[in-house]
Design an enzyme around this catalytic site. Structure first.
Site: not given
Length: 326
Positions: A67, A136, A138, A143
């Site tokens: 990313d 979380d 990810h 996400e």
């Protein structure tokens, strides 16, 4: 899925680096999928050390990163291109032209994602993909959502991710709100996946990833269905009795109900094909694994987590796998 539990961050980094080094030695023109963030920094340091000692040659290696922040140029100190150059690329003999990161300066999201997808299709799946794990759940910048994205896409970063990453910026307002990220489908097509998880604050989400249901609300949970995943985790606390992957049983179980429920789920989802099962240490776990393996015709791959050490046997002698310490 395999789980390797280590004593500290240093050991985690060393083990992860050794796995990547083995891949390069066995296949000098390997395609490495790379990640950024604090967790893999130590891994890259060990890889650089191996190169400096003459043990590794990166000259034929190709890399693809997961990313990049939308809006940041590679020269920006907070960009992931800059991160990779600083921590790895500029310290080894890799051909810079063979190191790929999404183009964060492309304002047209559709164009940026299409270009990276075309590149990934041309190069082919990574031989080994390194992943970190967000608080979380990810992976990459995929996400929590109501669906799994297949390929590279532009994502709006969640508040949890922004808060976790603001320590790298001068202020919270400087943290980009969007990023280009490799999709879940692309990640799952990688031949091997290495998940590096560090810190007690990641213990709960790691438990959800390997024990909980597979759901896009916890993106990393999809890794349960990848045949070659190794979780390298720092920490002392053992995850208590759990069974993950295709069996789909809860952590609180009795042998009879566990075997019955697991066989039903296995038959429904994969028939007699090999599947992956993990049990925490304990006599009951051993007995359950033996019964389950025999019940499904020895088509089960059993993986035992015993004080963080992997015990694996794909043959008939499942009993021999369980060797509790002490």
């Amino acid at each position: 899925m395999q789980i390797c539990k280590v004593k500290n961050y240093q050991e985690l980094s060393r083990k992860a680096a050794n796995l990547i080094a083995a891949q390069i030695i066995l296949k000098p023109d390997s395609i490495l999928g790379l990640a950024t963030g604090s967790s893999p920094v130590g891994t890259y340091e060990h890889l650089v050390e191996m190169y400096e000692n003459g043990d590794l040659d990166f000259s034929q290696v190709t890399t693809v990163n997961l990313d990049e922040y939308k809006g940041l140029a590679g020269s920006d100190e907070q960009s992931y291109r800059y991160f990779m150059n600083t921590h790895l690329f500029h310290k080894i003999n890799i051909n810079h032209a063979n190191t790929y990161v999404p183009n964060g300066t492309e304002p047209d999201a559709e164009k940026a994602c299409q270009a990276y997808n075309e590149l990934l299709h041309k190069i082919g799946p990574a031989d080994i993909q390194i992943l970190g794990l967000g608080h979380d759940g990810h992976i990459g910048f995929n996400e929590p959502s109501d669906h799994f994205e297949n390929e590279t896409h532009c994502v709006d970063l969640t508040e949890t991710t922004i808060q976790a990453n603001k320590r790298f910026f001068d202020s919270e307002k400087d943290v980009p709100k969007q990023a280009y990220t490799m999709g879940i489908g692309t990640i799952m097509r990688c031949r091997k996946i290495l998940v590096v998880v560090s810190g007690k604050d990641k213990a709960e989400i790691l438990k959800q990833v390997i024990q909980g249901p597979v759901t896009p609300e916890v993106p990393g949970s999809i890794l349960q269905f990848h045949p070659e995943v190794l979780h390298t985790k720092e920490g002392r606390k053992m995850l208590s009795n759990f069974v993950y992957n295709i069996c789909g049983c809860s952590g609180d179980w009795k042998i009879d109900s566990f075997v019955e429920e697991s066989i039903k789920n296995i038959r429904e989802k994969v028939g007699n094909g090999k599947v992956l099962c993990a049990l925490s240490g304990g006599v009951d776990s051993s007995v359950a694994a033996v019964l389950l393996s025999k019940a499904v015709g020895n088509q089960l791959t059993c993986v035992f987590v015993d004080h963080g050490l992997l015990r694996k046997n794909e043959g008939d002698e499942v009993e021999a796998v369980f060797r509790p310490e002490g």
